[in-house]
Design a protein around this motif. Structure first.
Motif, PDB file in Angstrom:
ATOM      1  N   LYS A   1      56.480  78.301  52.697  1.00  0.00           N
ATOM      2  CA  LYS A   1      57.861  77.950  53.025  1.00  0.00           C
ATOM      3  C   LYS A   1      58.555  78.982  53.892  1.00  0.00           C
ATOM      4  CE  LYS A   1      58.412  75.189  48.917  1.00  0.00           C
ATOM      5  NZ  LYS A   1      59.155  74.955  47.711  1.00  0.00           N
ATOM      6  N   ASP A   2      57.919  80.134  54.124  1.00  0.00           N
ATOM      7  CA  ASP A   2      58.543  81.197  54.914  1.00  0.00           C
ATOM      8  C   ASP A   2      58.591  80.833  56.389  1.00  0.00           C
ATOM      9  OD1 ASP A   2      59.069  82.822  52.796  1.00  0.00           O
ATOM     10  OD2 ASP A   2      57.226  83.985  52.998  1.00  0.00           O
ATOM     11  N   GLU A   3      59.520  81.472  57.086  1.00  0.00           N
ATOM     12  CA  GLU A   3      59.694  81.261  58.527  1.00  0.00           C
ATOM     13  C   GLU A   3      59.138  82.418  59.340  1.00  0.00           C
ATOM     14  OE1 GLU A   3      60.905  78.479  59.930  1.00  0.00           O
ATOM     15  OE2 GLU A   3      61.015  77.645  57.910  1.00  0.00           O
ATOM     16  N   ARG A   4      58.580  83.431  58.671  1.00  0.00           N
ATOM     17  CA  ARG A   4      58.031  84.599  59.363  1.00  0.00           C
ATOM     18  C   ARG A   4      56.631  84.876  58.844  1.00  0.00           C
ATOM     19  NH1 ARG A   4      61.914  87.542  62.220  1.00  0.00           N
ATOM     20  NH2 ARG A   4      60.584  89.363  62.216  1.00  0.00           N
ATOM     21  N   GLY A   5      55.822  85.524  59.687  1.00  0.00           N
ATOM     22  CA  GLY A   5      54.461  85.840  59.286  1.00  0.00           C
ATOM     23  C   GLY A   5      53.897  86.993  60.096  1.00  0.00           C
ATOM     24  N   ARG A   6      52.603  87.267  59.861  1.00  0.00           N
ATOM     25  CA  ARG A   6      51.920  88.359  60.526  1.00  0.00           C
ATOM     26  C   ARG A   6      50.626  87.809  61.138  1.00  0.00           C
ATOM     27  NH1 ARG A   6      52.009  92.128  56.667  1.00  0.00           N
ATOM     28  NH2 ARG A   6      50.520  90.951  55.450  1.00  0.00           N
ATOM     29  N   ILE A   7      50.411  88.066  62.419  1.00  0.00           N
ATOM     30  CA  ILE A   7      49.187  87.619  63.092  1.00  0.00           C
ATOM     31  C   ILE A   7      48.080  88.584  62.711  1.00  0.00           C
ATOM     32  CG2 ILE A   7      48.089  87.235  65.316  1.00  0.00           C
ATOM     33  CD1 ILE A   7      50.898  86.686  66.444  1.00  0.00           C
ATOM     34  N   ILE A   8      47.017  88.065  62.094  1.00  0.00           N
ATOM     35  CA  ILE A   8      45.938  88.933  61.634  1.00  0.00           C
ATOM     36  C   ILE A   8      44.645  88.745  62.409  1.00  0.00           C
ATOM     37  CG2 ILE A   8      46.866  89.209  59.323  1.00  0.00           C
ATOM     38  CD1 ILE A   8      44.859  87.092  58.399  1.00  0.00           C
ATOM     39  N   ARG A   9      44.529  87.665  63.195  1.00  0.00           N
ATOM     40  CA  ARG A   9      43.285  87.445  63.934  1.00  0.00           C
ATOM     41  C   ARG A   9      43.522  86.524  65.104  1.00  0.00           C
ATOM     42  NH1 ARG A   9      37.986  86.730  60.996  1.00  0.00           N
ATOM     43  NH2 ARG A   9      36.972  87.898  62.611  1.00  0.00           N
ATOM     44  N   ARG A  10      42.880  86.834  66.225  1.00  0.00           N
ATOM     45  CA  ARG A  10      42.877  85.942  67.393  1.00  0.00           C
ATOM     46  C   ARG A  10      41.567  85.189  67.367  1.00  0.00           C
ATOM     47  NH1 ARG A  10      42.572  88.062  73.440  1.00  0.00           N
ATOM     48  NH2 ARG A  10      40.435  88.219  72.773  1.00  0.00           N
ATOM     49  N   LEU A  11      41.634  83.866  67.471  1.00  0.00           N
ATOM     50  CA  LEU A  11      40.418  83.035  67.392  1.00  0.00           C
ATOM     51  C   LEU A  11      39.844  82.728  68.753  1.00  0.00           C
ATOM     52  CD1 LEU A  11      41.675  80.568  64.699  1.00  0.00           C
ATOM     53  CD2 LEU A  11      40.250  82.546  64.376  1.00  0.00           C
TER      54      LEU A  11
END
Length: 78
Positions: free
Chosen positions: A68-78
């Motif tokens: 439900k959050d609107e923010r996150g952290r990019i942990i990997r580029r695919l």
């Protein structure tokens, strides 16, 4: 210490913003209107440390505390 489970979802970078922030459109998540959910994400620590670049159009994996959050952290580029 509480056991916090992070949710990992895939998405695509829509827009690069100042300060290493990115607007990410999530693939499997929908908002209330039925459109793909768009969140604000920043680069994870290892990605900054190894200077991994992401540009609009890249597929990425985003980690969020809850779906439900609107923010996150990019942990990997695919």
């Amino acid at each position: 210490m509480p056991d916090i489970r992070a949710v990992k979802v895939d998405g695509v970078i829509e827009e690069a913003l100042p300060g290493l922030l990115f607007r990410v459109k999530l693939f499997n998540e929908k908002n209330e209107a039925g459109e793909p959910k768009v969140i604000l994400a920043h680069m994870g620590g290892k990605m900054k440390m190894y200077r991994i670049r992401v540009v609009p159009g890249d597929r990425v994996t985003v980690e969020m505390p809850s779906i439900k959050d609107e923010r996150g952290r990019i942990i990997r580029r695919l």
